[in-house]
Design an enzyme around this catalytic site. Structure first.
Site, PDB file in Angstrom:
ATOM      1  N   PRO A 172       3.044  15.641  64.091  1.00 14.11           N
ATOM      2  CA  PRO A 172       3.672  15.829  65.400  1.00 14.11           C
ATOM      3  C   PRO A 172       2.744  15.761  66.613  1.00 14.11           C
ATOM      4  O   PRO A 172       2.563  16.748  67.335  1.00 14.11           O
ATOM      5  CB  PRO A 172       4.305  17.214  65.260  1.00 14.11           C
ATOM      6  CG  PRO A 172       3.381  17.941  64.337  1.00 14.11           C
ATOM      7  CD  PRO A 172       2.924  16.910  63.347  1.00 14.11           C
ATOM      8  N   CYS A 173       2.209  14.580  66.886  1.00 12.88           N
ATOM      9  CA  CYS A 173       1.379  14.432  68.081  1.00 12.88           C
ATOM     10  C   CYS A 173       2.211  14.565  69.352  1.00 12.88           C
ATOM     11  O   CYS A 173       1.650  14.789  70.437  1.00 12.88           O
ATOM     12  CB  CYS A 173       0.633  13.103  68.056  1.00 12.88           C
ATOM     13  SG  CYS A 173       1.671  11.638  67.934  1.00 12.88           S
TER      14      CYS A 173
END
Length: 203
Positions: A172-173
């Site tokens: 989850p950047c």
């Protein structure tokens, strides 16, 4: 790869219809998988953030790519960097597609998938491995992630790692934002980042 039944079908079918071609393709993919000749399987799924290319090796999910990254270019890069033995073989990615569907429906908060990390190395890999520590529905600054990765001053390098994340959404950047609260950049585009953050905030 040799499969006499497939070759025979192709020889007898000079102008196969779409159904026959799909059947032959499925048999080819199954034969390649059986004979250990399929290094990278891929499929494309529809999602709220547009078409996503999914690619996996036998070790696990290797790549998730947005349409704006140019799926053909991504496949060419995988052929150059990993293996040219790539085939549209959706079955290997059934579990990935299912978990992504659940995530986009608000029914899944984390992914339980084997991952192939070979496209990330060094500090970039270190950063990406820490991103799942940012809880669903939460955000963290680039500076916070740099500290988590053991290099508090490496804020710019964290940004680069996020920009080159080979597994967006799953890793989850999108939860990494600027210290002033602004969203910052995102390889899927600002609209996709906002959609993902809003989706998680609403759950």
């Amino acid at each position: 790869m040799t499969d006499d039944s497939i070759v025979g079908d192709l020889a007898r079918t000079t102008e196969p219809g779409p159904g026959k071609l799909a059947e032959l393709h499925d048999r080819l993919a199954a034969a390649a998988q059986r004979d250990g000749l399929l290094d990278i399987a891929y499929r494309i799924i529809d999602s709220p953030v547009g078409p996503l290319l999914l690619a996996a090796t036998e070790q696990g999910l290797l790549r998730v790519a947005y349409a704006r990254e140019d799926h053909d270019a991504v496949l060419q890069h995988l052929a150059d960097e990993v293996s040219p033995r790539i085939l549209h073989a959706p079955a290997r990615l059934d579990a990935v597609a299912r978990e992504l569907d659940e995530y986009f429906a608000g029914a899944r908060r984390s992914f339980d998938l084997p991952l192939d990390w070979r496209l990330a190395a060094g500090f970039r890999s270190t950063v990406l491995h820490h991103l799942p520590e940012i809880d669903y529905g939460q955000t963290a600054s680039y500076a916070t992630v740099a500290a988590l990765a053991g290099s508090p001053k490496a804020v710019r390098a964290v940004g680069t790692a996020c920009a080159k994340n080979p597994l967006p959404v799953v890793i989850p950047c999108h939860r990494v934002v600027r210290s002033d609260g602004a969203m910052g950049g995102y390889l899927g585009g600002a609209e996709a980042k906002r959609l993902l953050l809003d989706l998680e905030a609403a759950a």
